[in-house]
Design a protein around this motif. Structure first.
Motif, PDB file in Angstrom:
ATOM      1  N   SER A   5      40.590  11.046  -1.104  1.00 27.81           N
ATOM      2  CA  SER A   5      39.906  12.171  -0.462  1.00 27.81           C
ATOM      3  C   SER A   5      38.748  12.665  -1.326  1.00 27.81           C
ATOM      4  CB  SER A   5      40.884  13.300  -0.165  1.00 27.81           C
ATOM      5  OG  SER A   5      41.487  13.772  -1.339  1.00 27.81           O
ATOM      6  N   MET A   6      38.870  12.574  -2.658  1.00 29.63           N
ATOM      7  CA  MET A   6      37.756  12.932  -3.540  1.00 29.63           C
ATOM      8  C   MET A   6      36.599  11.949  -3.354  1.00 29.63           C
ATOM      9  SD  MET A   6      39.752  13.949  -7.031  1.00 29.63           S
ATOM     10  CE  MET A   6      38.403  14.615  -7.977  1.00 29.63           C
ATOM     11  N   ALA A   7      36.925  10.676  -3.167  1.00 29.35           N
ATOM     12  CA  ALA A   7      35.900   9.657  -2.931  1.00 29.35           C
ATOM     13  C   ALA A   7      35.197   9.921  -1.598  1.00 29.35           C
ATOM     14  CB  ALA A   7      36.519   8.267  -2.946  1.00 29.35           C
ATOM     15  N   SER A   8      35.966  10.285  -0.574  1.00 32.43           N
ATOM     16  CA  SER A   8      35.385  10.600   0.736  1.00 32.43           C
ATOM     17  C   SER A   8      34.483  11.821   0.645  1.00 32.43           C
ATOM     18  CB  SER A   8      36.479  10.881   1.762  1.00 32.43           C
ATOM     19  OG  SER A   8      37.218   9.725   2.009  1.00 32.43           O
ATOM     20  N   ALA A   9      34.936  12.840  -0.067  1.00 39.20           N
ATOM     21  CA  ALA A   9      34.150  14.063  -0.220  1.00 39.20           C
ATOM     22  C   ALA A   9      32.841  13.778  -0.960  1.00 39.20           C
ATOM     23  CB  ALA A   9      34.959  15.116  -0.966  1.00 39.20           C
ATOM     24  N   ALA A  10      32.895  12.905  -1.957  1.00 39.02           N
ATOM     25  CA  ALA A  10      31.686  12.540  -2.696  1.00 39.02           C
ATOM     26  C   ALA A  10      30.697  11.826  -1.780  1.00 39.02           C
ATOM     27  CB  ALA A  10      32.044  11.661  -3.888  1.00 39.02           C
ATOM     28  N   CYS A  11      31.202  10.970  -0.920  1.00 40.69           N
ATOM     29  CA  CYS A  11      30.326  10.282   0.047  1.00 40.69           C
ATOM     30  C   CYS A  11      29.700  11.292   0.994  1.00 40.69           C
ATOM     31  CB  CYS A  11      31.118   9.251   0.848  1.00 40.69           C
ATOM     32  SG  CYS A  11      31.660   7.836  -0.123  1.00 40.69           S
ATOM     33  N   ASP A  12      30.494  12.208   1.500  1.00 42.43           N
ATOM     34  CA  ASP A  12      30.010  13.196   2.464  1.00 42.43           C
ATOM     35  C   ASP A  12      29.005  14.163   1.846  1.00 42.43           C
ATOM     36  OD1 ASP A  12      31.623  12.031   4.355  1.00 42.43           O
ATOM     37  OD2 ASP A  12      33.265  13.462   4.097  1.00 42.43           O
ATOM     38  N   SER A  13      29.130  14.432   0.542  1.00 44.85           N
ATOM     39  CA  SER A  13      28.233  15.390  -0.100  1.00 44.85           C
ATOM     40  C   SER A  13      27.009  14.725  -0.743  1.00 44.85           C
ATOM     41  CB  SER A  13      28.988  16.215  -1.137  1.00 44.85           C
ATOM     42  OG  SER A  13      29.447  15.376  -2.175  1.00 44.85           O
ATOM     43  N   GLY A  14      26.826  13.433  -0.505  1.00 46.91           N
ATOM     44  CA  GLY A  14      25.626  12.748  -0.980  1.00 46.91           C
ATOM     45  C   GLY A  14      25.677  12.255  -2.408  1.00 46.91           C
ATOM     46  N   LYS A  15      26.854  12.128  -2.988  1.00 44.65           N
ATOM     47  CA  LYS A  15      26.962  11.688  -4.374  1.00 44.65           C
ATOM     48  C   LYS A  15      27.107  10.177  -4.501  1.00 44.65           C
ATOM     49  CE  LYS A  15      28.566  16.071  -6.026  1.00 44.65           C
ATOM     50  NZ  LYS A  15      29.652  16.914  -6.419  1.00 44.65           N
ATOM     51  N   VAL A  16      27.170   9.491  -3.357  1.00 39.29           N
ATOM     52  CA  VAL A  16      27.238   8.035  -3.351  1.00 39.29           C
ATOM     53  C   VAL A  16      26.037   7.534  -2.572  1.00 39.29           C
ATOM     54  CG1 VAL A  16      28.606   6.017  -2.705  1.00 39.29           C
ATOM     55  CG2 VAL A  16      29.756   8.112  -3.435  1.00 39.29           C
ATOM     56  N   LYS A  17      25.247   6.657  -3.212  1.00 38.41           N
ATOM     57  CA  LYS A  17      24.019   6.180  -2.566  1.00 38.41           C
ATOM     58  C   LYS A  17      23.922   4.674  -2.641  1.00 38.41           C
ATOM     59  CE  LYS A  17      21.623  10.447  -3.301  1.00 38.41           C
ATOM     60  NZ  LYS A  17      20.421  11.157  -3.532  1.00 38.41           N
ATOM     61  N   PHE A  18      23.321   4.097  -1.601  1.00 36.70           N
ATOM     62  CA  PHE A  18      23.043   2.668  -1.525  1.00 36.70           C
ATOM     63  C   PHE A  18      21.559   2.533  -1.241  1.00 36.70           C
ATOM     64  CE2 PHE A  18      22.710  -1.222   1.110  1.00 36.70           C
ATOM     65  CZ  PHE A  18      23.109  -2.139   0.146  1.00 36.70           C
TER      66      PHE A  18
END
Length: 131
Positions: free
Chosen positions: A27-40
């Motif tokens: 869920s922390m990984a999902s939240a990071a994706c949703d908040s823009g902390k994971v980029k491609f």
């Protein structure tokens, strides 16, 4: 007979980041994706994005910024010694140097001399001076 190398296999980015131990929970990984902390390629990704071998992701965790290249797909969380085989850490040298500097500048727990509360000896000297 590893099923990790099949071409049609699907794996979500949030599950991948959790399984390679960049995040403590999925869920922390999902939240990071949703908040823009994971980029491609500089673009924000959704947690449901499919991961492919060779993709490079910029990931910002609480501890540091990562740049990882997917070496293989990992569906289940495994020990750290195993998980590091499934990604290649290509974090730029400047970021690693920043982390080294930040770590070296942390407070050691000792108070600086003549700053803050007086020591027991200082207090005794003050009491002697006043009396």
């Amino acid at each position: 007979m590893s099923s990790n190398t099949e071409k049609n296999e699907k794996l979500r980015i949030d599950k991948y980041l959790w399984s390679i131990r960049l995040f403590k929970t999925r869920s922390m990984a999902s939240a990071a994706c949703d908040s823009g902390k994971v980029k491609f390629n500089g673009d924000q990704v959704k947690a449901s994005r499919q991961v492919h071998v060779g993709d490079e992701y910029d990931v910002k965790t609480e501890a540091r910024r990562w740049r990882v290249k997917v070496a293989d797909l990992l569906h289940n969380r495994v020990a750290h010694s195993e998980a590091i085989k499934y990604y290649i850490d290509i974090t730029p040298a400047e970021e690693l140097e920043r982390l080294q500097f930040q770590a070296s500048s942390f407070h050691t727990g000792k108070r600086l001399s003549k700053i803050g509360r007086p020591t027991k000896k200082d207090r005794r000297d003050l009491d002697e001076f006043i009396d």
